[in-house]
Write a protein that holds these residues in place. Structure first.
Motif, mmCIF file in Angstrom:
data_model
loop_
_atom_site.group_PDB
_atom_site.id
_atom_site.type_symbol
_atom_site.label_atom_id
_atom_site.label_comp_id
_atom_site.label_asym_id
_atom_site.label_seq_id
_atom_site.Cartn_x
_atom_site.Cartn_y
_atom_site.Cartn_z
ATOM 1 N N VAL A 1 -62.961 20.966 -28.200
ATOM 2 C CA VAL A 1 -62.695 21.163 -29.740
ATOM 3 C C VAL A 1 -61.234 20.941 -29.965
ATOM 4 C CG1 VAL A 1 -63.016 22.685 -31.467
ATOM 5 C CG2 VAL A 1 -64.424 22.925 -29.752
ATOM 6 N N ALA A 2 -60.844 20.012 -31.092
ATOM 7 C CA ALA A 2 -59.744 19.866 -31.350
ATOM 8 C C ALA A 2 -59.454 19.663 -32.984
ATOM 9 C CB ALA A 2 -59.360 18.295 -30.987
ATOM 10 N N PRO A 3 -58.456 20.016 -33.391
ATOM 11 C CA PRO A 3 -58.041 20.010 -34.817
ATOM 12 C C PRO A 3 -58.209 18.766 -35.561
ATOM 13 C CG PRO A 3 -56.352 21.197 -33.839
ATOM 14 C CD PRO A 3 -56.971 20.498 -32.722
ATOM 15 N N THR A 4 -58.558 18.446 -36.643
ATOM 16 C CA THR A 4 -58.649 17.332 -37.405
ATOM 17 C C THR A 4 -57.172 17.266 -38.122
ATOM 18 O OG1 THR A 4 -59.416 18.486 -39.580
ATOM 19 C CG2 THR A 4 -60.981 17.513 -37.939
ATOM 20 N N GLU A 5 -57.046 16.222 -38.859
ATOM 21 C CA GLU A 5 -55.586 15.964 -39.310
ATOM 22 C C GLU A 5 -55.521 17.085 -40.462
ATOM 23 O OE1 GLU A 5 -52.994 13.030 -42.421
ATOM 24 O OE2 GLU A 5 -54.953 12.507 -41.671
ATOM 25 N N ALA A 6 -56.531 17.672 -41.122
ATOM 26 C CA ALA A 6 -56.334 18.492 -42.074
ATOM 27 C C ALA A 6 -56.125 20.014 -41.287
ATOM 28 C CB ALA A 6 -57.471 18.610 -42.951
ATOM 29 N N GLY A 7 -56.666 20.087 -40.223
ATOM 30 C CA GLY A 7 -56.395 21.366 -39.232
ATOM 31 C C GLY A 7 -55.276 21.332 -38.642
ATOM 32 N N GLU A 8 -54.610 20.327 -38.372
ATOM 33 C CA GLU A 8 -53.400 20.450 -37.935
ATOM 34 C C GLU A 8 -52.417 20.772 -38.944
ATOM 35 O OE1 GLU A 8 -52.097 20.181 -35.048
ATOM 36 O OE2 GLU A 8 -53.430 18.809 -33.743
ATOM 37 N N ARG A 9 -52.527 20.365 -40.361
ATOM 38 C CA ARG A 9 -51.562 20.785 -41.249
ATOM 39 C C ARG A 9 -51.741 22.202 -41.567
ATOM 40 N NH1 ARG A 9 -52.404 16.563 -46.376
ATOM 41 N NH2 ARG A 9 -50.997 18.280 -47.035
ATOM 42 N N LEU A 10 -52.969 22.809 -41.495
ATOM 43 C CA LEU A 10 -53.265 24.265 -41.541
ATOM 44 C C LEU A 10 -52.782 24.980 -40.585
ATOM 45 C CD1 LEU A 10 -54.370 26.421 -43.385
ATOM 46 C CD2 LEU A 10 -56.709 26.073 -41.962
ATOM 47 N N LEU A 11 -52.504 24.476 -39.234
ATOM 48 C CA LEU A 11 -52.009 25.227 -38.080
ATOM 49 C C LEU A 11 -50.406 25.128 -38.382
ATOM 50 C CD1 LEU A 11 -54.042 23.621 -34.993
ATOM 51 C CD2 LEU A 11 -53.869 26.173 -35.929
ATOM 52 N N GLY A 12 -49.766 23.984 -38.896
ATOM 53 C CA GLY A 12 -48.641 23.976 -39.185
ATOM 54 C C GLY A 12 -48.055 25.047 -39.896
ATOM 55 N N THR A 13 -48.864 25.502 -41.023
ATOM 56 C CA THR A 13 -48.438 26.722 -42.074
ATOM 57 C C THR A 13 -48.752 27.834 -41.419
ATOM 58 O OG1 THR A 13 -48.870 25.105 -43.597
ATOM 59 C CG2 THR A 13 -48.947 27.424 -44.119
ATOM 60 N N LEU A 14 -50.023 28.034 -40.581
ATOM 61 C CA LEU A 14 -50.349 29.279 -40.147
ATOM 62 C C LEU A 14 -49.364 29.931 -39.226
ATOM 63 C CD1 LEU A 14 -54.250 29.122 -39.960
ATOM 64 C CD2 LEU A 14 -52.904 30.499 -41.280
ATOM 65 N N ARG A 15 -49.121 29.101 -38.117
ATOM 66 C CA ARG A 15 -48.335 29.603 -37.026
ATOM 67 C C ARG A 15 -47.152 30.261 -37.170
ATOM 68 N NH1 ARG A 15 -50.006 24.644 -33.754
ATOM 69 N NH2 ARG A 15 -51.524 25.189 -32.123
ATOM 70 N N PRO A 16 -46.121 29.844 -37.970
ATOM 71 C CA PRO A 16 -44.933 30.352 -38.378
ATOM 72 C C PRO A 16 -45.178 31.812 -39.402
ATOM 73 C CG PRO A 16 -44.948 28.336 -39.428
ATOM 74 C CD PRO A 16 -46.135 28.289 -38.404
ATOM 75 N N ALA A 17 -46.340 31.793 -40.210
ATOM 76 C CA ALA A 17 -46.473 32.547 -40.949
ATOM 77 C C ALA A 17 -46.990 33.961 -40.072
ATOM 78 C CB ALA A 17 -47.461 32.267 -41.995
ATOM 79 N N LEU A 18 -47.877 33.561 -39.347
ATOM 80 C CA LEU A 18 -48.578 34.825 -38.432
ATOM 81 C C LEU A 18 -47.551 35.038 -37.257
ATOM 82 C CD1 LEU A 18 -52.298 33.486 -37.883
ATOM 83 C CD2 LEU A 18 -51.402 35.424 -39.679
ATOM 84 N N ASP A 19 -46.771 34.338 -36.955
ATOM 85 C CA ASP A 19 -45.667 34.631 -36.012
ATOM 86 C C ASP A 19 -44.845 35.624 -36.679
ATOM 87 O OD1 ASP A 19 -46.676 33.477 -33.951
ATOM 88 O OD2 ASP A 19 -45.418 31.592 -33.938
ATOM 89 N N SER A 20 -44.292 35.362 -37.767
ATOM 90 C CA SER A 20 -43.466 36.118 -38.569
ATOM 91 C C SER A 20 -43.940 37.516 -38.808
ATOM 92 C CB SER A 20 -43.034 35.525 -40.006
ATOM 93 O OG SER A 20 -42.237 36.243 -40.634
#
Length: 297
Positions: free
Chosen positions: A58-77
């Motif tokens: 299973v791998a992220p699509t381009e849209a999935g990668e963009r969403l991950l780029g937003t989610l990771r720092p937000a959830l880490d914070s």
């Protein structure tokens, strides 16, 4: 944002990081079918496909990668803020994940942890041993341990160990049939034991220095290992010259099992540092660990 939407986003990020619905479901404590339904619901709500599914991965699509780029720092914070609430407890608590090399774990981290942890039973430490350079942000480590000369400039670094030195060594039996090398260039006439780097897959070039002159020497020989203990063992058995940390062969040099050569080409270099992102808000448990590891030599 509704609670259901947060749960869906967390489910998506877990699947993307695990690259498997099976592993993600086990991690989240749910069934694979329920997790698949959650992801489909999220994709329908957003109107885009977030994951590409095959029979094996299973791998992220381009849209999935963009969403991950937003989610990771937000959830880490959010996670950092929740962890910081531990400071209100009577004792520091929480899990600290550190990526480190085997040598650093053995010589620096474990001796400190062995003394620290009995006094702090609510602090949990996970060490991930890896000779490569993990991205501690994307791989969700709290900190990393590496040599001082290899640290990224955007990290906060705390020195946790003394200067180190490398050593070129061979056994007395080996030198009965080979001359003592006097210069790095003479290593071409010797059997040398190579180190295969786990991170890059390439062979490590011996880094030598004298009077400001730096050399990276590619050596050859019958043997190559991805483990330093095996290099020491092979060198002791007379199969060639090894290039290892000085403290890994101290006992062998003292009792004559190994002989050191080219010592003047092995100057000290900065030792181990604990490093972590400058934007990270240290928890009470992390602060206790940093203080315990801080080098005071």
């Amino acid at each position: 944002m509704r609670r259901e939407e947060l749960l869906d986003l967390n489910a998506f990020m877990t699947v993307a990081e695990e690259q498997s619905f099976t592993r993600a479901a086990a991690k989240l404590g749910t069934s694979q079918s329920a997790l698949s339904h959650t992801i489909r619901r999220l994709e329908m709500r957003l109107g885009v496909r977030l994951l590409t599914r095959t029979t094996r991965s299973v791998a992220p699509t381009e849209a999935g990668e963009r969403l991950l780029g937003t989610l990771r720092p937000a959830l880490d914070s959010i996670g950092a803020q929740l962890t910081s609430l531990g400071e209100l407890r009577e004792k520091p608590a929480g899990t600290i994940r550190i990526t480190t090399s085997e040598h650093a774990a053995d010589t620096t981290l474990w001796p400190a942890l062995e003394k620290l942890l009995p006094a702090y039973p609510d602090i949990h430490v996970e060490l991930s041993l890896d000779s490569g350079f993990a991205d501690i942000v994307t791989e969700r480590f709290d900190a990393g341990v590496r040599l001082g000369e290899a640290l990224a400039k955007d990290m906060i670094a705390t020195r946790i160990g003394p200067d180190l030195r490398m050593a070129v060594v061979g056994s007395p039996a080996y030198f009965q049939t080979r001359p003592i090398p006097q210069t790095p260039q003479s290593l071409a006439d010797h059997q040398c034991i190579n180190l295969r780097m786990l991170s890059s897959g390439g062979l490590y070039a011996w880094e030598l220095e004298k009077d400001g002159r730096e050399l990276r020497v590619r050596v050859e020989g019958q043997l190559a290992f991805n483990n330093v203990n095996m290099i020491v063992r092979a060198a002791t058995a007379g199969f060639g010259l090894g290039f290892v940390m000085e403290d890994q062969v101290t006992a062998h040099l003292a009792d004559g099992r190994l002989i050191r050569v080219l010592e003047d080409w092995c100057p000290p270099f900065p030792g181990y540092h604990l490093y972590y992102p400058s934007r990270r808000q240290p928890s009470a448990a992390f602060a206790v660990l940093v203080e315990a590891l801080r080098y005071r030599g």
